[in-house]
Motif scaffolding. Structure first.
Motif, PDB file in Angstrom:
ATOM      1  N   TRP A   1      -1.474  -1.241   0.947  1.00 25.13           N
ATOM      2  CA  TRP A   1      -0.547  -2.096   1.684  1.00 25.13           C
ATOM      3  C   TRP A   1      -1.200  -2.754   2.889  1.00 25.13           C
ATOM      4  CZ3 TRP A   1       3.546  -3.906  -0.439  1.00 25.13           C
ATOM      5  CH2 TRP A   1       4.201  -3.184  -1.441  1.00 25.13           C
ATOM      6  N   THR A   2      -2.216  -2.123   3.454  1.00 22.02           N
ATOM      7  CA  THR A   2      -2.934  -2.775   4.556  1.00 22.02           C
ATOM      8  C   THR A   2      -3.630  -4.042   4.074  1.00 22.02           C
ATOM      9  OG1 THR A   2      -3.273  -0.669   5.703  1.00 22.02           O
ATOM     10  CG2 THR A   2      -4.757  -2.475   6.266  1.00 22.02           C
ATOM     11  N   LEU A   3      -4.327  -3.936   2.939  1.00 20.68           N
ATOM     12  CA  LEU A   3      -4.999  -5.120   2.404  1.00 20.68           C
ATOM     13  C   LEU A   3      -3.990  -6.182   1.980  1.00 20.68           C
ATOM     14  CD1 LEU A   3      -7.793  -3.387   0.290  1.00 20.68           C
ATOM     15  CD2 LEU A   3      -8.057  -4.647   2.444  1.00 20.68           C
ATOM     16  N   ALA A   4      -2.869  -5.750   1.376  1.00 17.92           N
ATOM     17  CA  ALA A   4      -1.861  -6.719   0.943  1.00 17.92           C
ATOM     18  C   ALA A   4      -1.235  -7.444   2.137  1.00 17.92           C
ATOM     19  CB  ALA A   4      -0.793  -6.011   0.119  1.00 17.92           C
ATOM     20  N   LEU A   5      -0.928  -6.715   3.199  1.00 17.12           N
ATOM     21  CA  LEU A   5      -0.308  -7.329   4.376  1.00 17.12           C
ATOM     22  C   LEU A   5      -1.293  -8.219   5.122  1.00 17.12           C
ATOM     23  CD1 LEU A   5       1.797  -4.274   5.624  1.00 17.12           C
ATOM     24  CD2 LEU A   5       2.657  -6.384   4.600  1.00 17.12           C
TER      25      LEU A   5
ATOM     26  N   ILE B   1       2.190  -6.274  11.729  1.00 17.42           N
ATOM     27  CA  ILE B   1       1.562  -5.228  12.538  1.00 17.42           C
ATOM     28  C   ILE B   1       2.494  -4.027  12.672  1.00 17.42           C
ATOM     29  CG2 ILE B   1       0.735  -4.662  14.847  1.00 17.42           C
ATOM     30  CD1 ILE B   1      -0.341  -7.481  15.081  1.00 17.42           C
ATOM     31  N   SER B   2       3.788  -4.261  12.825  1.00 17.01           N
ATOM     32  CA  SER B   2       4.750  -3.162  12.917  1.00 17.01           C
ATOM     33  C   SER B   2       4.766  -2.329  11.637  1.00 17.01           C
ATOM     34  CB  SER B   2       6.156  -3.714  13.200  1.00 17.01           C
ATOM     35  OG  SER B   2       6.182  -4.439  14.411  1.00 17.01           O
TER      36      SER B   2
ATOM     37  N   THR C   1       5.948 -14.436  14.657  1.00 13.22           N
ATOM     38  CA  THR C   1       6.915 -13.417  14.255  1.00 13.22           C
ATOM     39  C   THR C   1       6.432 -12.650  13.034  1.00 13.22           C
ATOM     40  OG1 THR C   1       8.730 -14.772  15.110  1.00 13.22           O
ATOM     41  CG2 THR C   1       9.304 -13.012  13.573  1.00 13.22           C
ATOM     42  N   LEU C   2       5.853 -13.379  12.069  1.00 18.92           N
ATOM     43  CA  LEU C   2       5.331 -12.736  10.862  1.00 18.92           C
ATOM     44  C   LEU C   2       4.214 -11.756  11.203  1.00 18.92           C
ATOM     45  CD1 LEU C   2       5.148 -12.504   7.778  1.00 18.92           C
ATOM     46  CD2 LEU C   2       3.561 -14.449   7.819  1.00 18.92           C
ATOM     47  N   VAL C   3       3.333 -12.170  12.121  1.00 22.16           N
ATOM     48  CA  VAL C   3       2.226 -11.287  12.514  1.00 22.16           C
ATOM     49  C   VAL C   3       2.760 -10.026  13.187  1.00 22.16           C
ATOM     50  CG1 VAL C   3       0.251 -11.073  14.077  1.00 22.16           C
ATOM     51  CG2 VAL C   3       0.533 -13.131  12.684  1.00 22.16           C
ATOM     52  N   SER C   4       3.740 -10.170  14.069  1.00 21.42           N
ATOM     53  CA  SER C   4       4.325  -9.001  14.723  1.00 21.42           C
ATOM     54  C   SER C   4       4.979  -8.066  13.703  1.00 21.42           C
ATOM     55  CB  SER C   4       5.357  -9.436  15.764  1.00 21.42           C
ATOM     56  OG  SER C   4       4.758 -10.198  16.784  1.00 21.42           O
ATOM     57  N   PHE C   5       5.659  -8.667  12.735  1.00 20.65           N
ATOM     58  CA  PHE C   5       6.305  -7.861  11.703  1.00 20.65           C
ATOM     59  C   PHE C   5       5.263  -7.104  10.871  1.00 20.65           C
ATOM     60  CE2 PHE C   5       7.785  -7.498   7.285  1.00 20.65           C
ATOM     61  CZ  PHE C   5       8.896  -6.691   7.483  1.00 20.65           C
TER      62      PHE C   5
ATOM     63  N   ILE D   1       4.343  -0.498  18.473  1.00 17.52           N
ATOM     64  CA  ILE D   1       5.253  -1.448  17.820  1.00 17.52           C
ATOM     65  C   ILE D   1       5.884  -2.367  18.859  1.00 17.52           C
ATOM     66  CG2 ILE D   1       7.469  -1.625  16.624  1.00 17.52           C
ATOM     67  CD1 ILE D   1       6.648   0.792  14.960  1.00 17.52           C
ATOM     68  N   PHE D   2       6.323  -1.791  19.978  1.00 19.14           N
ATOM     69  CA  PHE D   2       6.867  -2.621  21.050  1.00 19.14           C
ATOM     70  C   PHE D   2       5.813  -3.600  21.559  1.00 19.14           C
ATOM     71  CE2 PHE D   2      10.359   0.442  21.355  1.00 19.14           C
ATOM     72  CZ  PHE D   2      11.414  -0.399  21.665  1.00 19.14           C
ATOM     73  N   GLN D   3       4.561  -3.130  21.657  1.00 15.66           N
ATOM     74  CA  GLN D   3       3.497  -4.020  22.120  1.00 15.66           C
ATOM     75  C   GLN D   3       3.260  -5.158  21.130  1.00 15.66           C
ATOM     76  OE1 GLN D   3       1.944  -3.977  25.120  1.00 15.66           O
ATOM     77  NE2 GLN D   3       3.468  -2.400  25.567  1.00 15.66           N
ATOM     78  N   SER D   4       3.401  -4.869  19.836  1.00 17.13           N
ATOM     79  CA  SER D   4       3.190  -5.933  18.846  1.00 17.13           C
ATOM     80  C   SER D   4       4.243  -7.034  18.956  1.00 17.13           C
ATOM     81  CB  SER D   4       3.206  -5.341  17.437  1.00 17.13           C
ATOM     82  OG  SER D   4       4.504  -4.873  17.100  1.00 17.13           O
TER      83      SER D   4
END
Length: 391
Positions: free
Chosen positions: A100-104, A129-130, A123-127, A185-188
Motif C-alpha cells: 500500500w505504500t508503493l500504491a499510495l 500521508i495520513s 489535500t490528496l497528499v495530506s490524506f 497525522i495532525f502535522q500532515s
C-alpha cells in the motif's frame, strides 16, 4: 527537489519541531512528484496529462505487485532457514504496508502528472500521508507486541519484561505509538498542536484532582504488575483487610479480585493492595504449602511412640508430599499436656483445610488404637464445709 543542505539549515535555524516536520513532508512530496526516470517510458504513450498520470499509477501498482508476489516470497524463503520465527512474522507483517505504500506513492506521483489543482493535490497528499502513517502505526504496534512477547517468553525470573508485566508494557508501547501517529497525522494536515497540548495539560490537571482515588488505583495497578508480588492463581492473605484469604483470579489496572474458599469473589482496589501487608502463600521457591497439626498428649505418654505414630500418619497420607519430608516437633510443656506439632507439606495452599481434616481424623484414630491419651482441661471442685444454715 530539496537538497541535503536545506535539510540541515531547517534544523539549525532554531525553528520549532512542527515547522521542521512540515518542511520534511513537503520535501518528501517534492521527491515523489519528480519521476524523471519514468519520462522515457511515459513519452511512448503520448503527452496527455491524464494518460501520463494513469501510466505512472499503473507502473507503481505493477511495482507493488512485484514486491508482493516476487520479492517478499524470496525474503520469506531466506528467513525460513533461520532458527527463530520472529523474522518470518516480521516479513509477513511487512507485506501489506509495503504494497500500500508503493500504491499510495503512485497515486501522489500520478496526481502531479495530471495537472490537478494545487489545493486538491495538497489535500490528496495530506490524506495519503495520513493513511501511510496509520498503516505503519499498525505495523509498529504488531511488531512491538511480537518483540515484547518473545522477550517475556525468554525472560529470567527477575527480568523487567516477563509474563506478569507483559500486558503493561504492551499497552504502554501501543499507546506511545498511537500518540506519535496522531501527532504526525495532525502535522500532515498542517494543524498546530500547541493549543491542543496546552488544553490537554490543563484538562489533565483538572482530571487528576477530580479522580485522585481512581488514579491512585491505576498507579498502584501499574506498580503491582511491574513488581509482581503475586500472580493469577496464587493464594494470598490480606492482613489489613480483615484476614481475607483467597485465590487471585484477576489483576487489573484498577482492582484485584480474590476468590475465597466460600466461592465468594472479593474485589479489592489496588491502592489498598499496594499499601497493605500481603502474605503470598504460593510464593517462595515452590507452590507447596506447609500445614501444622497441633496435638497434646498426657504427661504419662511415651514421647518416642508419639513421634513414631505422627510420622506414620504423615507417611500413610496420600495428600502429603514426600519432599520436603514431614517432621514432628515437641513444642512445649502445656498446663495439662505435652504439646506436639506435626509439620508436613501439601502441593497447593488450596488443599490446606481438606488435608488438615484428614490428618486430624487419622491422628485421633491412631491414638485410640495405640492407647495414647489426649488430655482435656477439667476442674475438680472441693467443698471444704457446708454453711451452718444449709438445708
Amino acid at each position: 527537489m530539496a537538497s541535503e543542505n536545506e535539510d540541515t539549515e531547517i534544523l539549525e535555524s532554531g525553528e520549532p519541531v512542527e515547522s521542521a516536520l512540515k518542511s520534511g513532508m513537503e520535501q518528501l512530496v517534492d521527491k515523489i512528484d519528480v519521476p524523471d526516470q519514468l519520462e522515457p517510458v511515459i513519452a511512448l504513450f503520448g503527452n496527455h496529462p491524464w494518460v501520463k498520470g494513469l501510466i505512472v499509477l499503473l507502473i507503481f501498482i505493477v511495482l507493488a505487485k512485484v514486491v508482493e508476489w516476487i520479492v517478499m516470497p524470496l525474503v520469506r524463503r531466506l528467513t525460513s532457514h533461520t532458527s527463530t520465527h520472529i523474522d518470518d512474522l516480521i516479513v509477513q507483517y511487512l507485506r501489506s504496508p509495503l504494497f500500500w505504500t508503493l500504491a499510495l506513492i503512485g497515486i501522489v506521483a500520478s496526481s502531479s502528472m495530471m495537472g490537478i489543482d494545487e489545493s486538491v493535490r495538497s489535500t490528496l497528499v495530506s490524506f495519503v500521508i495520513s493513511v501511510l502513517i496509520l498503516l505503519w502505526m499498525l505495523f509498529a504496534v504488531r511488531i512491538s507486541k511480537l518483540l515484547l512477547s518473545e522477550a517475556s517468553r525468554r525472560a529470567k525470573p527477575n527480568a523487567v519484561v516477563r509474563p506478569q508485566t507483559l500486558p503493561l508494557f504492551t499497552n504502554i508501547a501501543a499507546i506511545t505509538i498511537i500518540v506519535f501517529a496522531v501527532y504526525f497525522i495532525f502535522q500532515s494536515w498542517h494543524v498546530d498542536m500547541t493549543a491542543w497540548l496546552a488544553s490537554a495539560g490543563i484538562a489533565g490537571i483538572a482530571i487528576g484532582f477530580a479522580a485522585k482515588d481512581t488514579l491512585a488505583n491505576l498507579f498502584s495497578g501499574v506498580f503491582i504488575m511491574a513488581d509482581s508480588p503475586y500472580k493469577i492463581g496464587d493464594y494470598v492473605v490480606l492482613d489489613d483487610g480483615g484476614g481475607i484469604r483467597g485465590k487471585v483470579t484477576h489483576i487489573g489496572i484498577r482492582s484485584t479480585r480474590l476468590l475465597t474458599r466460600d466461592d465468594v469473589e472479593v474485589t479489592i482496589p489496588n491502592s489498598i493492595m499496594g499499601n497493605s501487608k500481603v502474605v503470598n502463600e504460593s510464593g517462595g521457591p515452590h507452590v507447596k504449602y506447609r500445614i501444622r497439626v497441633a496435638v497434646g498428649v498426657a504427661y504419662s505418654s511415651d514421647i518416642d511412640q508419639v513421634r513414631d505414630v505422627l510420622m506414620s500418619v504423615a507417611r500413610e497420607s496420600e495428600t502429603v508430599c514426600d519432599q520436603p519430608e514431614s517432621r514432628v516437633r515437641f513444642r512445649a510443656f502445656g498446663a495439662s499436656s505435652l504439646d506436639f506439632e506435626l509439620l508436613c507439606w501439601v502441593d497447593n495452599p488450596e488443599l490446606r483445610g481438606r488435608v488438615l481434616d484428614a490428618l486430624n481424623s487419622a491422628v485421633y484414630k491412631r491414638f485410640l488404637m495405640e492407647g495414647i491419651e489426649i488430655p482435656f482441661a477439667k476442674q475438680d471442685l472441693y467443698i471444704k464445709e457446708m454453711p451452718d444454715n444449709a438445708v
